[in-house]
Design a protein around this motif. Structure first.
Motif: not given
Length: 793
Positions: A545-546, A564, A542, A560, A538
């Protein structure tokens, strides 16, 4: 050794254990290791948030290119002209622009040559080798040629000359008027250079048998250096090892080559109708709906072109368009075979072209595997990051080993023998390098990290994803990097040759293990042992994609992953990425404690066995042969009550006393005693220095086993030595640390208690001349042979 633990002392175990954690050495660093990174990371701001996400005012520059270039096959030369539109999206005024001139790496007096070191072999060297050592440029360069850029002109939009200054592999262009924030400037550069032999990133490969060359052209045009909120202008010199720092833009590129060449490039070709034959266009149309690769240019057609029957084939111009990419590369040759297929439809209805370009020397491997490996890579990487956004992904067969990546196109090795056979290592090496280089489209072509500074941010993350994709290709894939026990040799090396992962790419000793294998291993350990697959996957998705189509720094990744997942990983980043200490856990000893249950049925039987054990001396064993000759045995009147008395027999009085004892205990105490719990105190040392979770396997006397895992924070009060109490209902016969090789422990000899001796094996052999052994396909007579591609198949 077993020790009896009285019930009233059970509550004291945790207190005693805490006391044993207190450091005995003034050199312990537990507080440093487990404190937050704090000022080690840059202060968050409006550009980069504390969560690791882009800030509310995040910005990045952009440069669009319109390039016209020609490949001179006879003279191995590129001539080009580019018009660049540079957008200043920063909040700063810019008085000048910095551009990258990477081909200047090969100049005789350039920083690449003058900073290279070496020595002369005592066995002798050729004049070419001596010249190469002297100029520092490598023996593959023609000493009669000058390499590096020849800048013919730098002009503004109106055609007026702009002043510029070349500083090794960088060029500063001075602007007549400073660029205001939010404005753009248009200027042009005309250049040319001599192409080097392929050196791992770009160049040509010459085939003396047919007199042709394959061209793999990259970092071939002057490119904008990044200007960002972290570094300002990023103009670190290109020394060859550190790769590239670039910005996104839109490209329109016209490439003129000999008319009998086949070209592949970043982006979509805009004029297949003009450069392909009618038959080739029909095959390409068929490939749009095919589930398997379709041959666009056959081997027979490529072999015919190799013969150069038309000595003056003329020229063709291939036009490409690539949007939102950070670079542009192409390949060109008359030797190329070409196959293609489209992937399954994406969620948004798109289909992606998967293509391969290769000479006959790559077959049969390339026709069978390359394009399928491309499609698999897009699927595997997409599942753990984001859907591949570009229209095409191309794998080109370059020089035998290694590979190099650019947007939508990569140059990959892996070549069979001339008879078409190949070893297992060549096959899997080729598939692995294709996965790796095509995977680079995600890192750093889309998640646009600075390769010149932080090689691990693309190579390490990409190698980790490659490791997972290889296992999804074949369960038994011989992965080279990712498993913790594959990095232990490197981590046990002398510290003088080790660099932290957080080192500039140009300064790293041993780039392969440092920037590829170690960070990939670290991520695998995070996924499998520290965080667990669900949390890791996960958080990793994240991050991807960020920062897709943006430029992250290491701090953005670190933050990050924690943001996350909710897992504090500062100790991990400090140990694995900022340090060079290895993992070496030592299971020094195990003390066994059991509860005195006061149950006569249990305690007297234990006492009987212990007494029998102590009586089994060598004298007693030997005297047993003559025990019938003793006085008592010969004369019964010498025996009395004590000769018949059994002190270990359970009496009614024993049972009554035990029942009274149980009645005075709480329910939980009674359960503890009746379960006959064993307590073991494990004494462990952190000999390597790098704290990691403690994973211990217990093998019980009934043949079963169990694994206990304790987090790395177990070392937070003392990072040198600790004790840990483990309770079990069954007796443990063997203890093993890190039984499944999860933490990259460099010394497994001290992971067992009791110690397990492992022999050192040696071999008796006779001296023989070393020669290259045939591969198994050749030995079994299973030669695949060269195949002639047929578009009907």
């Amino acid at each position: 050794m077993k020790k009896v633990l009285l019930p009233l002392l059970i509550l004291m175990v945790s207190v005693a254990t805490m006391a044993q954690q207190l450091p005995k050495s003034p050199n312990y660093q537990a507080n440093d290791r487990f404190e937050q990174m704090g000022t080690m990371l840059p202060t968050p701001n409006s550009y980069r948030a504390a969560s690791g996400a882009p800030g509310r005012e995040y910005w990045q520059q952009r440069a669009d290119y319109d390039i016209k270039a020609e490949l001179d096959d006879d003279n191995r030369r590129i001539t080009g002209s580019e018009t660049i539109t540079f957008f200043n999206n920063s909040p700063d005024e810019l008085k000048y622009i910095w551009m990258q001139l990477d081909q200047n790496l090969f100049k005789k007096d350039g920083i690449g040559a003058t900073s290279r070191t070496g020595t002369i072999s005592e066995k002798g060297m050729s004049t070419t080798q001596l010249e190469a050592m002297n100029n520092g440029r490598g023996s593959s360069l023609d000493p009669k040629k000058e390499y590096g850029y020849e800048i013919a002109a730098v002009k503004d939009k109106a055609g007026k000359a702009l002043p510029y200054k070349i500083v090794n592999t960088m060029m500063r262009i001075d602007l007549p008027v400073a660029m205001k924030p939010g404005t753009n400037v248009v200027f042009s550069v005309d250049w040319s250079y001599n192409i080097t032999e392929y050196y791992g990133r770009s160049g040509y490969e010459y085939f003396p048998k047919d007199g042709n060359a394959n061209y793999f052209i990259a970092h071939w045009f002057p490119r904008l250096a990044p200007y960002d909120d972290v570094n300002g202008w990023n103009h670190k010199q290109f020394l060859g090892q550190g790769e590239f720092a670039l910005i996104f833009g839109n490209y329109k590129v016209a490439i003129t080559v000999p008319a009998d060449h086949v070209v592949a490039a970043s982006g979509e070709c805009q004029n297949y109708a003009q450069v392909l034959t009618a038959t080739q266009k029909q095959r390409l149309k068929k490939a749009e709906t095919s589930k398997t690769p379709v041959i666009i240019v056959t081997q027979a057609e490529a072999e015919k072109a190799e013969k150069r029957e038309n000595k003056s084939p003329g020229k063709k111009t291939w036009i490409y368009k690539a949007d939102n990419v950070r670079d542009f590369a192409f390949a060109s040759s008359r030797k190329f075979i070409w196959d293609a297929m489209q992937t399954d439809v994406y969620k948004d209805g798109r289909k992606i072209w998967c293509m391969s370009i290769y000479p006959k020397e790559g077959n049969p491997l390339w026709e069978q595997y390359s394009t399928r490996a491309v499609a698999h890579t897009l699927k595997s990487y997409g599942a753990r990051t984001f859907e591949y956004p570009y229209p095409v992904a191309i794998s080109c067969h370059s020089v035998a080993g290694g590979g190099m990546e650019y947007p939508m196109i990569s140059f990959n090795g892996g070549r069979p023998e001339e008879d078409g056979t190949y070893s297992e290592a060549v096959k899997y090496g080729m598939i692995g390098v294709i996965i790796h280089e095509v995977g680079h489209n995600f890192f750093p072509m889309i998640v646009n990290s600075d390769e010149r500074q932080w090689a691990w941010m693309d190579e390490g993350l990409n190698t980790f994803c490659q490791y997972l994709a290889e296992k999804e290709w074949d369960f038994n894939f011989p992965t080279r990097r990712g498993e913790p026990n594959q990095i232990t040799d490197y981590m046990s090396s002398d510290k003088s040759v080790l660099s932290p992962i957080m080192s500039s790419a140009e300064n790293v000793i041993g780039l392969g293990p440092n920037a590829y294998a170690k960070p990939a291993t670290a991520l695998n350990i995070l996924r499998e042992t520290v965080m667990g697959r669900e949390l890791f996957d996960h958080a990793f998705k994240e991050y991807a994609n960020r920062w897709r189509f943006k430029s992250p720094t290491p701090a953005d990744f670190f933050r990050t992953m924690e943001d996350a997942s909710g897992v504090d990983l500062d100790w991990f980043w400090k140990g694995w990425f900022y340090g060079v200490e290895p993992v070496d856990q030592d299971l020094v000893s195990v003390d066994w404690f059991s509860i005195d249950t006061q149950n006569p049925e249990i305690e007297k039987e234990l006492a009987r066995k212990e007494a029998a054990r102590k009586q089994a001396t060598i004298s007693k064993i030997r005297d047993a042969q003559t025990k019938g000759e003793t006085v008592v045995a010969q004369d019964s009147t010498m025996a009395d009550f004590y000769n018949r008395y059994d002190p270990y027999k359970v009496t009614d009085a024993d049972r009554q006393k035990y029942e009274q004892y149980l009645a005075g205990l709480s329910q939980s105490d009674r359960e503890l005693i009746q379960n006959n719990t064993n307590f073991y105190t494990l004494s462990l040392k952190n000999k390597g220095g790098l704290p990691m979770p403690v994973i211990v396997k217990m093998e019980f006397e009934d043949g079963t086993d169990s694994v206990a895992t304790f987090p790395a924070e177990i070392w937070r009060f003392n990072d040198q030595e600790i004790s840990k109490v483990i309770s079990t209902s069954k007796k443990v016969t063997q203890w093993t640390l890190d039984p499944y090789f999860q933490i990259a422990d460099i010394d497994t000899e001290n992971n067992s208690f009791p110690r397990i001796a492992k022999p050192t094996r040696f071999q008796i052999f006779k001296q023989q001349q070393l020669r290259r052994a045939p591969n198994p396909m050749q030995m079994q007579g299973a030669g695949a042979g060269k195949i002639s591609s047929d578009p009907k198949n």
